[in-house]
Design an enzyme around this catalytic site. Structure first.
Site, PDB file in Angstrom:
ATOM      1  N   ARG A 158       0.820  -1.227   0.000  1.00 29.08           N
ATOM      2  CA  ARG A 158       0.000   0.000   0.000  1.00 29.08           C
ATOM      3  C   ARG A 158       0.850   1.272   0.000  1.00 29.08           C
ATOM      4  NH1 ARG A 158      -2.107  -3.413  -1.302  1.00 29.08           N
ATOM      5  NH2 ARG A 158      -3.954  -4.450  -0.532  1.00 29.08           N
ATOM      6  N   SER A 235     -10.458   0.504   3.416  1.00 28.74           N
ATOM      7  CA  SER A 235      -9.801   0.187   4.694  1.00 28.74           C
ATOM      8  C   SER A 235      -9.159   1.450   5.242  1.00 28.74           C
ATOM      9  CB  SER A 235      -8.722  -0.875   4.479  1.00 28.74           C
ATOM     10  OG  SER A 235      -9.309  -2.038   3.949  1.00 28.74           O
ATOM     11  N   GLU A 341      -4.448   4.295   6.099  1.00 28.96           N
ATOM     12  CA  GLU A 341      -4.132   3.993   4.699  1.00 28.96           C
ATOM     13  C   GLU A 341      -4.427   5.184   3.785  1.00 28.96           C
ATOM     14  OE1 GLU A 341      -5.418   0.129   2.967  1.00 28.96           O
ATOM     15  OE2 GLU A 341      -6.159   1.342   1.325  1.00 28.96           O
TER      16      GLU A 341
HETATM   17  C1  LIG Z   1     -15.265   1.341  -0.817  1.00 24.50           C
HETATM   18  C2  LIG Z   1     -13.758   1.405  -1.055  1.00 24.50           C
HETATM   19  C3  LIG Z   1     -13.036   0.245  -1.253  1.00 24.50           C
HETATM   20  C4  LIG Z   1     -11.647   0.293  -1.478  1.00 24.50           C
HETATM   21  N1  LIG Z   1     -10.962  -0.872  -1.673  1.00 24.50           N
HETATM   22  C5  LIG Z   1      -9.637  -0.844  -1.894  1.00 24.50           C
HETATM   23  C6  LIG Z   1      -8.918  -2.053  -2.113  1.00 24.50           C
HETATM   24  O1  LIG Z   1      -9.481  -3.150  -2.138  1.00 24.50           O
HETATM   25  N2  LIG Z   1      -7.578  -1.982  -2.307  1.00 24.50           N
HETATM   26  C7  LIG Z   1      -6.912  -0.783  -2.313  1.00 24.50           C
HETATM   27  O2  LIG Z   1      -5.690  -0.794  -2.497  1.00 24.50           O
HETATM   28  N3  LIG Z   1      -7.566   0.377  -2.136  1.00 24.50           N
HETATM   29  C8  LIG Z   1      -8.910   0.384  -1.924  1.00 24.50           C
HETATM   30  N4  LIG Z   1      -9.582   1.550  -1.716  1.00 24.50           N
HETATM   31  C9  LIG Z   1      -8.844   2.820  -1.710  1.00 24.50           C
HETATM   32  C10 LIG Z   1      -8.883   3.576  -3.058  1.00 24.50           C
HETATM   33  O3  LIG Z   1      -9.995   3.194  -3.829  1.00 24.50           O
HETATM   34  C11 LIG Z   1      -7.625   3.375  -3.896  1.00 24.50           C
HETATM   35  O4  LIG Z   1      -6.498   3.782  -3.174  1.00 24.50           O
HETATM   36  C12 LIG Z   1      -7.687   4.159  -5.213  1.00 24.50           C
HETATM   37  O5  LIG Z   1      -6.608   3.782  -6.047  1.00 24.50           O
HETATM   38  C13 LIG Z   1      -7.667   5.667  -5.015  1.00 24.50           C
HETATM   39  O6  LIG Z   1      -7.931   6.260  -6.287  1.00 24.50           O
HETATM   40  P1  LIG Z   1      -8.508   7.717  -6.414  1.00 24.50           P
HETATM   41  O7  LIG Z   1      -8.469   8.085  -7.858  1.00 24.50           O
HETATM   42  O8  LIG Z   1      -9.821   7.809  -5.750  1.00 24.50           O
HETATM   43  O9  LIG Z   1      -7.416   8.570  -5.623  1.00 24.50           O
HETATM   44  P2  LIG Z   1      -7.647   9.854  -4.720  1.00 24.50           P
HETATM   45  O10 LIG Z   1      -8.349   9.460  -3.472  1.00 24.50           O
HETATM   46  O11 LIG Z   1      -8.236  10.953  -5.508  1.00 24.50           O
HETATM   47  O12 LIG Z   1      -6.137  10.218  -4.358  1.00 24.50           O
HETATM   48  C14 LIG Z   1      -5.380   9.410  -3.478  1.00 24.50           C
HETATM   49  C15 LIG Z   1      -3.945   9.952  -3.447  1.00 24.50           C
HETATM   50  O13 LIG Z   1      -3.331   9.753  -4.713  1.00 24.50           O
HETATM   51  C16 LIG Z   1      -2.938  11.002  -5.274  1.00 24.50           C
HETATM   52  N5  LIG Z   1      -3.215  10.919  -6.707  1.00 24.50           N
HETATM   53  C17 LIG Z   1      -4.413  10.690  -7.309  1.00 24.50           C
HETATM   54  N6  LIG Z   1      -4.252  10.651  -8.641  1.00 24.50           N
HETATM   55  C18 LIG Z   1      -2.927  10.861  -8.890  1.00 24.50           C
HETATM   56  C19 LIG Z   1      -2.133  10.955 -10.065  1.00 24.50           C
HETATM   57  N7  LIG Z   1      -2.660  10.817 -11.294  1.00 24.50           N
HETATM   58  N8  LIG Z   1      -0.793  11.185  -9.934  1.00 24.50           N
HETATM   59  C20 LIG Z   1      -0.229  11.334  -8.708  1.00 24.50           C
HETATM   60  N9  LIG Z   1      -0.931  11.274  -7.563  1.00 24.50           N
HETATM   61  C21 LIG Z   1      -2.269  11.042  -7.651  1.00 24.50           C
HETATM   62  C22 LIG Z   1      -3.777  12.046  -4.566  1.00 24.50           C
HETATM   63  O14 LIG Z   1      -3.150  13.324  -4.576  1.00 24.50           O
HETATM   64  C23 LIG Z   1      -3.878  11.458  -3.185  1.00 24.50           C
HETATM   65  O15 LIG Z   1      -2.695  11.740  -2.456  1.00 24.50           O
HETATM   66  C24 LIG Z   1     -10.978   1.536  -1.494  1.00 24.50           C
HETATM   67  C25 LIG Z   1     -11.711   2.714  -1.290  1.00 24.50           C
HETATM   68  C26 LIG Z   1     -13.089   2.651  -1.077  1.00 24.50           C
HETATM   69  C27 LIG Z   1     -13.870   3.917  -0.890  1.00 24.50           C
END
Ligand SMILES: Cc1cc2nc3c(=O)[nH]c(=O)nc-3n(C[C@H](O)[C@H](O)[C@H](O)COP(=O)(O)OP(=O)(O)OC[C@H]3O[C@@H](n4cnc5c(N)ncnc54)[C@H](O)[C@@H]3O)c2cc1C
Length: 349
Positions: A158, A235, A341
């Site tokens: 992670r 999580s 996380e």
């Molecule tokens: C219901 C639920 C279930 C989930 N299950 C999992 C799971 O099974 N496994 C898991 O690993 N995660 C899980 N997650 C967490 C999350 O979905 C992941 O971490 C996902 O990849 C985040 O993507 P996002 O576009 O929403 O990022 P954001 O929340 O918008 O950003 C997260 C971070 O990444 C940075 N970021 C975003 N895009 C970029 C980019 N293009 N370049 C550089 N930095 C960037 C942001 O600045 C921030 O610091 C879950 C979340 C939820 C709500």
């Protein structure tokens, strides 16, 4: 590219939390992302799907660049190139429907493609590191767009060198797919049982996707606007990884509280370390599913103790108060520190 002022960030996070953005820029292709990021006044927040973000109630008094680029192409060798703003699960669904394997265990993870390497997303025994070929990113220090291979990203449990730093913005991601339409070897016991196969077997990717989605729904881990158990960041705590020096003391504390015969779930991690289950520790410390935080506006999910949820009217402070209560309870019971996380912006535990 569009620019707005004072946009409430709660509308862009899966927790539905976060105050206003100073400036909010939506960038719809890689060129616009580069322009928006290089011309933004500090501080900068890159926003994907907001599914791994906890943003403070005061919001973010800087520039938020929302990634909204589109593009998907697979070459003859099964190398998928996809722009950062594509919806991750739509990409997984499309690869599976087109007869490719590899991504099926990562079905149902919310958010956009560009964020997947940031925390090396993983589920059901597969991490993006297993499929990642590399990324194109904007190096903010030099202003250059660079191609970085997978091994240059420091991917770990992670985490990566991109997490919790403003150093780079992922513009596009390349993933190596399997052209035979079969899944990755099924490594996760719960998934193997649900599929009726032995660990290590491969199954049609389409079958694995369907079962993964079903398992995830049962845990509130697939977004559903009508179900507050999914108003979360997934999580909230990572599974604690303990060194060989620390582990015996923690096992003693667990035995002292739960009895000498208790079976503690533990998994081998990097050399000299062991991973424990955060959910197991939270439950054994006395927190049940649905446990309400102070005031009751934030609560543990009714389906999974590792997800902290907004019951509809929570503030970020409500959520953090619950997180502090849970982390404090686990520390007091077992001497284990839990770490968040999601990325915390303008707020702290
Ligand atoms: C219901 C639920 C279930 C989930 N299950 C999992 C799971 O099974 N496994 C898991 O690993 N995660 C899980 N997650 C967490 C999350 O979905 C992941 O971490 C996902 O990849 C985040 O993507 P996002 O576009 O929403 O990022 P954001 O929340 O918008 O950003 C997260 C971070 O990444 C940075 N970021 C975003 N895009 C970029 C980019 N293009 N370049 C550089 N930095 C960037 C942001 O600045 C921030 O610091 C879950 C979340 C939820 C709500």
């Amino acid at each position: 590219m569009t620019t707005q002022l004072g946009v409430p960030l709660r509308e862009y996070t899966t927790l539905r939390l976060g105050g206003p953005a100073g400036t909010f820029v939506t960038a719809t292709d890689a060129g616009e992302i580069v322009d928006a990021v290089t011309s933004a006044a500090a501080p900068l927040l890159v926003l994907g799907g907001g599914s791994n973000l906890v943003i403070g109630d005061d919001g973010f008094d800087g520039t938020v660049v929302r990634i909204a680029s589109r593009g998907y192409a697979v070459d003859d060798d099964g190398l998928l190139t996809v722009e950062a703003g594509e919806d991750w699960d739509e990409v997984v669904a499309r690869t599976v429907a087109d007869g490719y394997g590899g991504l099926e265990c990562l079905s149902g993870i919310p958010g956009l493609v560009g964020a997947t390497p940031v925390q090396n997303v993983g589920a059901y025994g597969v991490e993006i590191a297993d499929l990642l070929h590399g990324v194109d990113l904007l190096d903010r220090a030099s202003g250059a767009v660079r191609t970085v291979p997978r091994d240059g990203l420091g991917l770990g449990y992670r985490t990566s060198t991109l997490k919790n730093t403003d150093a780079a913005v992922v513009l596009r991601v390349r993933l190596r797919l399997r052209s035979d339409g079969l899944s990755m070897p099924v490594r996760y016991g719960e998934l193997a049982r649900a599929l009726g196969v032995e660990p290590g077997e491969r199954v049609p990717a389409v079958a694995a996707r369907s079962v993964v989605l079903e398992l995830r729904r049962g845990k509130g881990m697939v977004l559903d606007a009508t179900d507050n158990d999914t108003w979360s960041a997934g999580s909230f705590f990572t599974n604690p990884v303990l060194s060989d020096a620390v582990l015996p003391g923690v096992l003693d504390a667990i035995a002292a509280r739960l009895g000498p015969d208790v079976a503690v779930p533990r998994y081998p991690a990097a050399a000299g370390t062991t991973k424990l289950s955060a959910a197991w520790l939270i439950e054994r410390a006395g927190f049940h599913r649905g446990h309400p935080g102070p005031g009751g506006r934030a609560a543990l999910s009714g389906k999974h103790t590792l997800a902290l949820t907004n019951r509809g009217s929570a503030s970020t402070e409500d959520l953090l108060a619950l997180a502090r209560e849970v982390a404090g309870g686990v520390r007091a019971a077992f001497g284990v520190d839990l770490h968040p996380e999601p990325v915390l912006v303008n707020c702290a535990l």
